[in-house]
Design an enzyme around this catalytic site. Sequence first.
Site, PDB file in Angstrom:
ATOM      1  N   LYS A 181       4.990   4.532  -0.358  1.00  0.00           N
ATOM      2  CA  LYS A 181       3.968   4.638  -1.399  1.00  0.00           C
ATOM      3  C   LYS A 181       2.586   4.871  -0.791  1.00  0.00           C
ATOM      4  CE  LYS A 181       2.014   4.289  -5.500  1.00  0.00           C
ATOM      5  NZ  LYS A 181       0.642   3.892  -5.320  1.00  0.00           N
ATOM      6  N   HIS A 184       2.443   8.435   0.169  1.00  0.00           N
ATOM      7  CA  HIS A 184       2.293   9.174  -1.095  1.00  0.00           C
ATOM      8  C   HIS A 184       0.820   9.217  -1.485  1.00  0.00           C
ATOM      9  CE1 HIS A 184       1.526   8.933  -5.437  1.00  0.00           C
ATOM     10  NE2 HIS A 184       2.564   9.724  -5.621  1.00  0.00           N
ATOM     11  N   ASN A 185       0.143   8.072  -1.432  1.00  0.00           N
ATOM     12  CA  ASN A 185      -1.255   8.028  -1.821  1.00  0.00           C
ATOM     13  C   ASN A 185      -2.137   8.808  -0.847  1.00  0.00           C
ATOM     14  OD1 ASN A 185      -0.240   6.289  -3.743  1.00  0.00           O
ATOM     15  ND2 ASN A 185      -1.899   4.805  -3.540  1.00  0.00           N
TER      16      ASN A 185
END
Length: 468
Positions: A181, A184-185
């Site tokens: 995550k 992803h960011n």
Amino acid sequence: MKEKKADIALAGLGVMGANLARNMKNKGFSVAVYDLEEEKIQALEAEGFTGCRSPKELADSLEKPRIIFALVPAGKPVEDLFSSLVPVLEPGDIFIDGGNSHYKDTERRCAEAAKAGLYYVGCGVSGGEEGALHGPCLMPGGNAQARPLVEPILQAVCARTESGEPCCSWIGEGGAGHFVKMVHNGIEYGDMQLICEVWQLLEASGGLSHEEAGNVFGRWQKTGLESYLIDITSRILKHREADGSFTLDHILDRAGQKGTGKWTAAAALEEGVPLTLIAEAVFARFLSGDPAGRRAAAARFPKPAPAFAGTASELEALLQNALYAAKILSYAQGFALLKTASDRYGWNLDYSAIAGCWRGGCIIRSVFLENIRQAYAAHPGLCDLTEDAWFAGEIRRCLPDFRRAVSLAVLSGIPAPALSAALSWFDGRTCGQLPANLLQAQRDFFGAHTYERTDRPEGEFFHTKWTD
């Protein structure tokens, strides 16, 4: 008759938490809710949820093994919530941290939970408040024993692709879910910065209005650039106030951030991965933080006139190819960081599944991710996305325009740090002879750091006495 207890609890009833609770309820799960603010509990009780006012009451409201999904801010709030629940939970119960926690915190908490017989899951959640309600992208990882218990719920509430595949995939052990995550960011930071730079080039060099630039992004939405961020950019550029002025012109050019981009850049430094584009996207937000200082400096150093001499349609095609090539290189860097971390921590990440998971629900969702999924499905051990034949062909096709776009920015005095970093990374990655030999000689000169020789086997080190 024994009263049926809730299937799952949602702790943390901010906008995303409340919407995810509604999503779970809409999918047929009975949901208990908990928050430190009474009014938030009451609001969901009015919608038929089971409200809880203490950790004990929350634990007592759930079927065993208990599953608690927390959506609270990273850091101390997560720590405090988990610590308050440990005394009232039993071995086999599951705590899911759906916030943007740092992956090392999640690694530690997984180990601590295991000592108490509890299962800790760090679950990346992307999609914002709308995604939470209608279907987010979910990236769970942690204690593997929890997987068969939480996966049916998570895959029921997550987003789905147009073909019906769930945008939720078990990532791996420990902090793997939160690491993915985080990356992803970081990619999200890069995508947004690239789009902003291309927009500025469109308007500054092409003389386009916001409306016209919005139409350009609308046309790009029908190409290989199709994505959520391209779509919302088109909408933002054309949005007007009640008086007819563009909303964008009323927004101060100072960007905020919550920290996950910085974490991604820091992780790249720690792992020795040249994540140049995403790092520049983070620094660009820092650079935007002093509008008054920048305006004063702009008055001291006037910019040259934009250098593009072609037509508006030629500029549009040029920047479309530049943005597309830079986007490929951004993902190449991001997946390189995933691979390095996976090797270090033994996560055995499935890159095809990660790309597939990102195709729906999340902020970086795009048609382009299907190409990445296919590339890693065909070659799971791919070290660099540009090694894939299809992506290599796309880079070759776009590269001349990519170079022209970066040149245009430089000659026009228009900042393009992410575009420039992407191209420089590619040129470095594809350069057979870098000037690092001179750099290493400098290090040996002043610090006797030694060097390897081209005429001797690698792994042998030498030192030269450079002066008498």
